[in-house]
Design a protein around this motif. Structure first.
Motif, PDB file in Angstrom:
ATOM      1  N   ILE A 162       0.831  -1.211   0.000  1.00 47.35           N
ATOM      2  CA  ILE A 162       0.000   0.000   0.000  1.00 47.35           C
ATOM      3  C   ILE A 162       0.863   1.258   0.000  1.00 47.35           C
ATOM      4  O   ILE A 162       0.637   2.182  -0.793  1.00 47.35           O
ATOM      5  N   ALA A 163       1.867   1.339   0.874  1.00 49.60           N
ATOM      6  CA  ALA A 163       2.694   2.541   0.948  1.00 49.60           C
ATOM      7  C   ALA A 163       3.566   2.718  -0.287  1.00 49.60           C
ATOM      8  O   ALA A 163       3.861   3.849  -0.682  1.00 49.60           O
ATOM      9  N   ALA A 164       3.977   1.624  -0.924  1.00 48.09           N
ATOM     10  CA  ALA A 164       4.822   1.743  -2.112  1.00 48.09           C
ATOM     11  C   ALA A 164       4.032   2.186  -3.341  1.00 48.09           C
ATOM     12  O   ALA A 164       4.557   2.910  -4.192  1.00 48.09           O
ATOM     13  N   GLY A 173      -5.933   3.623  -4.855  1.00 48.98           N
ATOM     14  CA  GLY A 173      -6.912   4.701  -4.723  1.00 48.98           C
ATOM     15  C   GLY A 173      -6.818   5.465  -3.425  1.00 48.98           C
ATOM     16  O   GLY A 173      -7.850   5.895  -2.884  1.00 48.98           O
ATOM     17  N   LEU A 174      -5.635   5.698  -2.908  1.00 50.46           N
ATOM     18  CA  LEU A 174      -5.432   6.375  -1.625  1.00 50.46           C
ATOM     19  C   LEU A 174      -4.744   7.710  -1.857  1.00 50.46           C
ATOM     20  O   LEU A 174      -3.705   7.781  -2.526  1.00 50.46           O
ATOM     21  N   GLN A 175      -5.328   8.785  -1.306  1.00 48.39           N
ATOM     22  CA  GLN A 175      -4.709  10.092  -1.352  1.00 48.39           C
ATOM     23  C   GLN A 175      -3.764  10.317  -0.175  1.00 48.39           C
ATOM     24  O   GLN A 175      -2.835  11.113  -0.270  1.00 48.39           O
ATOM     25  N   PHE A 214      -4.555   5.989   6.187  1.00 49.84           N
ATOM     26  CA  PHE A 214      -5.177   4.681   6.005  1.00 49.84           C
ATOM     27  C   PHE A 214      -4.487   3.621   6.858  1.00 49.84           C
ATOM     28  O   PHE A 214      -5.153   2.800   7.518  1.00 49.84           O
ATOM     29  N   VAL A 215      -3.162   3.628   6.882  1.00 49.11           N
ATOM     30  CA  VAL A 215      -2.439   2.663   7.719  1.00 49.11           C
ATOM     31  C   VAL A 215      -2.727   2.927   9.195  1.00 49.11           C
ATOM     32  O   VAL A 215      -2.896   1.989   9.991  1.00 49.11           O
ATOM     33  N   GLY A 216      -2.796   4.211   9.581  1.00 50.27           N
ATOM     34  CA  GLY A 216      -3.147   4.524  10.960  1.00 50.27           C
ATOM     35  C   GLY A 216      -4.539   4.050  11.333  1.00 50.27           C
ATOM     36  O   GLY A 216      -4.763   3.537  12.439  1.00 50.27           O
TER      37      GLY A 216
END
Length: 787
Positions: free
Chosen positions: A521-523, A529-531, A536-538
C-alpha cells in the motif's frame, strides 16, 4: 581441623575435669546409650554417609570436648559475648560519656543460636563480678541525662530482658522518672516528630503505588506467575503514558491550538466511526493527515491563497517559530530512543534480579523463619500476607520436587515432534490465509472506491481485523490442546513452550501485515486509490487495536465465565479454569506492538492503548477472582518478568523500530496530506529546517553539518545499534560471571557445612571410643576414619 582433632585427643587422654564430669553423667545412661548404639549398628549398612553423619550429630549427651568445640566455632561464637564483658564495656562507655558529654556510638551484634544449657555455666566469682559491674553501670547511667540514658541502653548489646531490668533500676528513683518524663530535649522531640512525619509521608507514597493492594491479593492467592502478568500490564501502562505525554505536549497540543484553515468535514455520523476510524475521526488530531507542514508563529498572518500549507516566518529574530514537520519527526525519534534505553536498562536489571535468586532449598528456611512482617495488624493485611507466604512455600516445594522428577524423563519424543509439526503448520497456514484475505479485501475496496460510501462498506473495513483476531483467539486453544497431549510434568516448561508457539504466531501475523501495509500500500498508493496512505495505515492499526480488545472481552466472558458455569452446572465439576498466562501475555505484547507501529501514523494511539490497559486490568482481575482457580501444580515464576521484558524488547520493540525507521528513511510521503508533503522522504524535514536556519542565521550553519552527519548518514544509526548491542553483551557477561560466582559461593557454603558435620562426628566418635570401647567389627565407623 587436624590440629583441633589432635588437641582434642590430647585433652581426652589427659583426663580433664570436664571429661571426668561428663563420664559421671553418662554412666547413669550407659544402658540407653548401648541400646542406641546397637540400633545404629543394625542400620549402618542401609544409611548413606551423609545421613550417618547427621544421626551421629543428634545426641542426647555430648562429650565436654565436643561441646567446647561447638561453643568455639565462629558461627556459634557470634553474639555469644558474655554479659560481664558487655557490662564492662558499657561501664567504660558510660564513664566516657559522662566525662566528655558525648553521645554513644551504636553497637550492633548479631545473635545466633547458642548451645548454653548443656552443662557449661559461669562460675560464682564471675556472677559476683558481673553483679558488681552491673551496679556500677546503673550508678553511671543515673548520673547521665534522660536522653543519654535511653540512648545508652538502646545501644547496649544485651537481650530485651536484661535491658528491661537495667531500665527499671536506672529509672527507679523519682528523679529519674521526672527526667524521663519531663526533661527530654526539645531538639529530640522535634527530631522525633520529624521522623514520624517523614515515615507517614513514605507510607502514603508507598500506598499510592498503582494497584498495590490488588497486586498483593492476586499474588497471594494465585502465585507469582499470575502476578507477573499484572505487573507486566502496569509496565506497559507506564510506557504508554510516557508516549502519550510526549506526543500530546509537543505535537498534538500545538496543532490543536493552531488548527489548519481548511479541514474537510464529514456531515454523516453513523457511530461506526468510533470503531473504523473514518468520518470525522479521520479529520482530527487522531491521524497523520490532519497535521500541516506549516510553521506556527504568533505574529504570522497566513494568506488564504496558501490554504494554510505554509505560514511565513517572522522577521523578528527574538521570535521563535514552531516547525510542525520538525516537531513531528523529532518527537517520534526521541520517544523511540528513550523507550529503547529504558527497555534495555529494565532488561539488564531484570536479568540481574533473576540471576541473584537463591536456590529453593535455601529460600525455604528463609521463607519459614524470616518472611512474616510483625508490623502488620489489620485482619485483611494479615490474611493477605499469610496467603502470600503459603503460596510461595508451595511454589518453592514444587520447584524442588519438580527438579528432581524431570531428571529422568526422556520419553515422548514422537509426541513432541507431532505437536511441533501441528503448531508450526497451523501458524504457517494462518499467516498465508491472512495474506490472501487482505489482498482480497483491498481488491473489493478498489471496486467500491468510486461508489457511494455506505454503512455496509464501512462495516466491511472491520473484516480483516476480525479475521486476524479470530486466528489469535482460536490457534492458542489448539496450542493448549497440543500441550495437553505432550503431558509436561513441569508447569514452567509448559509455559515456556506455549509462549514460544504463541510468539511465532504473533510474529508471523504482524510480519504479513507489515509487508502488506508498507510493501504494497505505501509503495503504490495511487494503484489502491489512496490520497493519504499514512492515515489509512493509521486507521488500520486503530481498527486492529480495538477489535483485538473486543475479542479479548469475548474470550474473557465465554472462555472463562461461561465455561465455568458449564463445567459446574453440566459437567458437575468443582474445578474452575486456570488462568492462561501465555495467551494473555502474548496478547499484551501484540497490542503494544500495534501501538508502537501506529504511533507514527496515529499520534494519539497510545491514549487508546492506555484506556484499553486500564479496562483490561480490572476486567482480568475480576474474572480471575470469580472464574479462575490457582494451578494444581504451584510453580515459582522467578524469571517471568525477565522473559516478558525480553520479549517486549527484541521481537516487539525492535520490529516496530525497524518498520518505523524503514518508513521514515525509504518510503515517499503522500503529496496531499501530512506534515511531510512535498518532501522526498520524512527525514528531509530536518535538513530543510537546517538549511532555512542557515540562510536566516549564518552563525548556526554548524547545525546543518550535524544533521547531515547524524541523521542523514546511516553510519550513525549502525554505530548506535552497535553500542546498544555491546552494552547488552557486556551486561550479560557480567551477570553470567556473577551467577557463576554465586553458584561457587553456595557450593562453598555447603562444603563448609559438611566439614563441620565431619569434624563434630569425628570428635564424638573419638570420645565414644575412649568411653565405650567396642570390638572393631561391631563399632560403627564414621565417615573419613582413614584420615
Amino acid at each position: 581441623m587436624c590440629q583441633l582433632i589432635r588437641v582434642t585427643g590430647t585433652g581426652l587422654e589427659s583426663g580433664s575435669p570436664e571429661i571426668l564430669e561428663m563420664e559421671v553423667l553418662t554412666t547413669e545412661g550407659r544402658d540407653r546409650l548401648a541400646s542406641h548404639m546397637s540400633d545404629v549398628r543394625e542400620q549402618a549398612d542401609e544409611r548413606s554417609e551423609e545421613s550417618m553423619q547427621t544421626n551421629l550429630l543428634v545426641r542426647n549427651r555430648w562429650s565436654a570436648a565436643t561441646l567446647r568445640v561447638l561453643s568455639s566455632m565462629p558461627s556459634r561464637s557470634v553474639g555469644q559475648q558474655s554479659r560481664l564483658e558487655i557490662i564492662s564495656q558499657c561501664n567504660i562507655r558510660s564513664t566516657q560519656l559522662r566525662r566528655y558529654h558525648r553521645q554513644t556510638q551504636d553497637v550492633s551484634l548479631s545473635s545466633r543460636p547458642s548451645i548454653r544449657g548443656y552443662g557449661i555455666e559461669a562460675d560464682s566469682e564471675d556472677v559476683c563480678e558481673e553483679e558488681t559491674k552491673r551496679q556500677e553501670l546503673v550508678n553511671n547511667l543515673q548520673s547521665l541525662s534522660a536522653g543519654d540514658r535511653v540512648r545508652m541502653l538502646r545501644a547496649t548489646p544485651l537481650s530485651l530482658a536484661e535491658k528491661s531490668k537495667l531500665r527499671k533500676r536506672v529509672f527507679s528513683d523519682k528523679v529519674g522518672q521526672s527526667l524521663l518524663s519531663s526533661q527530654v530535649p526539645c531538639c529530640s522531640l522535634l527530631k522525633r516528630a520529624l521522623y514520624h512525619v517523614l515515615f507517614g509521608c513514605l507510607f502514603i507514597v508507598s500506598s499510592l503505588q498503582l494497584w498495590q493492594v490488588a497486586l498483593k491479593r492476586l499474588g497471594g492467592r494465585f502465585g507469582t506467575g499470575v502476578l507477573s502478568y499484572f505487573l507486566f500490564i502496569r509496565t506497559l501502562l507506564l510506557f504508554n503514558i510516557f508516549l502519550f505525554l510526549i506526543n500530546g505536549l509537543f505535537l498534538v497540543l500545538p496543532q490543536a491550538i493552531h488548527p489548519p484553515l481548511h479541514t474537510p468535514s464529514s456531515h454523516r455520523v453513523t457511530g461506526l466511526e468510533l470503531f473504523t476510524g473514518t468520518g470525522y475521526l479521520s479529520n482530527s488530531v487522531m491521524f497523520y493527515g490532519y497535521y500541516t507542514n506549516s510553521t506556527i508563529n504568533t505574529s504570522c498572518r497566513p494568506d488564504e491563497a496558501t490554504a494554510g500549507t505554509a505560514c511565513s516566518t517572522t522577521s523578528d529574530p527574538h521570535m521563535m517559530a514552531y516547525n510542525i514537520p520538525l516537531a513531528y519527526f523529532l518527537t517520534i525519534g526521541i520517544t523511540f530512543f528513550i523507550t529503547g534505553i529504558v527497555l534495555v536498562y529494565s532488561m539488564s536489571k531484570s536479568f540481574g534480579r533473576s540471576f541473584r535468586v537463591f536456590k529453593s532449598q535455601g529460600n525455604l528456611a528463609i521463607k519459614v523463619f524470616c518472611s512474616w512482617d510483625f508490623k502488620v495488624s489489620k485482619k485483611m493485611s494479615v490474611r493477605l500476607q499469610s496467603e502470600n507466604i503459603t503460596t510461595q512455600l508451595k511454589e518453592l516445594l514444587s520447584e524442588v520436587k519438580g527438579g528432581e522428577e524431570e531428571k529422568g524423563r526422556l520419553s515422548g519424543m514422537a509426541v513432541h515432534l507431532l505437536a511441533w509439526s501441528i503448531s508450526l503448520g497451523s501458524t504457517f497456514f494462518c499467516a498465508l490465509g491472512i495474506h490472501c484475505f487482505a489482498k482480497h479485501m483491498h481488491l473489493r475496496r478498489l471496486e467500491n472506491a468510486e461508489g457511494e460510501v455506505s454503512l455496509v462498506h464501512e462495516a466491511r473495513l472491520l473484516a480483516l481485523p476480525g479475521v486476524v483476531s479470530c486466528g489469535n483467539l482460536l490457534l492458542p486453544g489448539l496450542f493448549n490442546l497440543v500441550s495437553w497431549m505432550e503431558n509436561f510434568n513441569s508447569p514452567i516448561v509448559r509455559l515456556y513452550v506455549s509462549i514460544f508457539r504463541n510468539l511465532l504466531l504473533k510474529v508471523s501475523i504482524l510480519g504479513v501485515l507489515c509487508y502488506h501495509w508498507l510493501g504494497k500500500i505505501a509503495a503504490e498508493p495511487q494503484q489502491h486509490g489512496l490520497q493519504c496512505w499514512e492515515s489509512f495505515v493509521g486507521q488500520e492499526l486503530y481498527r486492529f487495536l480495538l477489535v483485538d480488545f473486543i475479542f479479548t472481552v469475548l474470550y474473557t466472558v465465554f472462555g472463562e465465565f461461561i465455561w465455568k458455569l458449564f463445567s459446574q452446572g453440566v459437567l458437575r465439576r468443582r474445578r474452575k479454569p486456570v488462568f492462561d498466562i501465555a495467551r494473555n501475555v502474548l496478547e499484551l505484547i501484540y497490542g503494544q506492538t500495534l501501538t508502537w507501529l501506529g504511533v507514527l501514523f496515529t499520534p494519539l494511539l497510545p491514549a487508546v492503548q492506555i484506556l484499553k490497559l486500564l479496562l483490561l486490568f480490572h476486567m482480568k482481575k475480576s474474572s480471575l477472582l470469580v472464574n479462575c482457580q490457582a494451578s494444581r501444580k504451584p510453580w515459582r515464576a522467578s524469571q517471568m518478568s525477565t522473559l516478558f521484558i525480553s520479549l517486549l524488547c527484541f521481537p516487539s520493540f525492535l520490529g516496530a523500530t525497524v518498520s518505523v525507521t524503514y518508513t521514515i528513511w525509504t518510503i515517499k510521503p503522500s503529496s496531499g496530506c501530512g506534515p511531510f508533503r512535498n518532501l522526498p522522504f520524512m527525514f528531509h524535514s530536518g535538513k530543510q529546517w537546517a538549511q532555512e536556519l542557515k540562510s536566516t542565521n549564518p552563525k548556526l550553519a554548524w547545525l546543518n553539518w550535524v544533521h547531515s552527519c547524524l541523521v542523514e548518514n546511516p553510519l550513525f544509526l549502525f554505530l548506535m545499534a552497535g553500542v546498544f548491542l555491546m552494552v547488552i553483551y557486556v551486561q550479560t557477561q557480567i551477570l553470567d560471571g556473577q551467577r557463576k560466582i554465586i553458584s561457587l559461593l553456595q557450593e562453598q557454603i555447603e562444603n563448609e557445612g559438611k566439614d563441620k558435620k565431619f569434624l563434630i562426628t569425628r570428635l564424638q566418635a573419638i570420645h565414644e571410643k575412649r568411653q565405650y570401647p567396642l570390638s572393631p567389627s561391631s563399632r560403627p565407623q564414621p565417615q573419613g576414619s582413614e584420615v
